[in-house]
Design a protein around this motif. Structure first.
Motif: not given
Ligand code: NDP
Length: 306
Positions: A32-33, A35, A37, A67, A78-79, A98
């Protein structure tokens, strides 16, 4: 609920490098990067000190390449951010921004650190146009020019000394009449011919035009207000590690940096590892963060094999 052998939290050099290594170890990592990145490096432009790029490399391109490399090797990037986590039981349950939930056998925390800023509107306006929080990253652009550094700690003094080797003149803006930095560093700063310390001074405003920073308006404690002409303005008033979400379980130092065990990336919680600036108050470079991401992935792999 979705499960993963390795959850990596953070999309900077440490997180992406951990994802590259964890993918090659067939851990099928989920990363999880956040919001934004790319991490702190994306605040700068040209990176000239990352090995392997003889002519330097654009910071955003470097992060995009890391990345892409991780994705090509199989990482699921994933964002989004982690909103809740419980490190008291393994596998570790995690809630995500999410709305999804997952459970992770190992976790690599690579959430980085954020620079502290003065909070001036003009500081925000000229970020990337002369205002920076990293002399090692951006100092080179001010060769033979005049610059200012704010702060009186080891970082500010270190940055002032680094810049003094490149620039014509360095103003060190210190809000008290003492430096907080270690004595040896203080002595070097005071001995440097092209560093002028502005004692008891605060920055009222950073001045500039369409081309970027042109100066700074300073207010001394006695009320005197004056302008200094500078092309670069470096803020070095400390960093803040992004560790709050984990600090209930993971041991941190007085500043909030995650404590790791010796040369490894292991935290006090078995199965939880930390990499990059969230556990490094000293070096804070992309290359050192990337290297610690590598260590964390190898540590996670070895832990899972046990
Ligand atoms: P520090 O917290 O040590 O110092 C912050 C400095 O910024 C202080 O001089 C402080 O002033 C000043 N400051 C804070 N807020 C403001 C503000 N709003 N306006 C103006 N000035 C402000 O942070 P560092 O990043 O320098 O260091 C963090 C830690 O990392 C320290 O433990 C340090 O020793 C360590 N470090 C070690 C290095 C090394 O050993 N090579 C290199 C760099 C850091 P005041 O003193 O008045 O509070």
């Amino acid at each position: 609920m979705e499960t993963t052998q390795c959850l990596i939290i953070g999309g900077g050099p440490a997180g992406y490098t951990a994802a590259i290594y964890a993918s090659r170890a067939a851990l099928q990592p989920v990363l999880y990067e956040g919001n934004a990145p790319g991490g702190q490096l994306t605040m700068t432009t040209l990176v000239e000190n990352y090995p392997g790029f003889a002519g330097g490399v654009d910071a955003n391109e470097l992060m995009a390449a890391m990345r892409e490399q991780a994705v090509r090797l199989g990482a699921d990037i994933r964002r989004g951010a982690i909103t809740e986590i419980d490190l008291s039981q393994r596998p570790f349950p995690v809630k995500l921004s999410d709305g999804k939930e997952l459970s992770a056998e190992t976790i690599i925390i690579a959430t980085g650190a954020v620079a502290r800023w003065l909070g001036l509107p003009s500081e925000q306006k000229f970020r990337g146009l002369g205002v920076s929080a990293c002399a090692t990253c951006d100092g080179f652009f001010y060769r033979r020019k005049d610059v200012a550094v704010v702060g009186g700690g080891d970082t500010a003094c270190g940055e002032a000394l680094y810049l003094a080797g490149l620039c014509r003149k360095v103003y060190l803006i210190v809000r008290r009449d003492v430096l907080r930095a270690s004595v040896a560093v203080q002595e070097r700063v005071k001995a440097a011919e092209n560093i002028e310390i502005l004692w008891n001074c605060n920055t009222r405003e950073i001045l500039g035009d369409a081309s970027g920073v042109t100066g700074a308006r300073i207010e001394r404690k006695d009320g005197e207000v004056f302008d200094i002409p500078v092309d670069g303005f470096f803020v070095a008033i400390g960093h803040h590690p992004v560790s709050e979400l984990f600090s209930k379980w993971v041991k941190t130092d007085a500043e909030g940096y995650i404590v790791t065990d010796g040369r490894s990336s292991a935290t006090n919680v078995p199965g939880v590892f930390a990499a990059g600036d969230v556990q490094d108050p000293d070096y804070r470079q992309a290359i050192t963060a990337a290297a610690s991401g590598c260590r964390a992935a190898l540590d996670a792999e070895r832990f899972l094999k046990k």
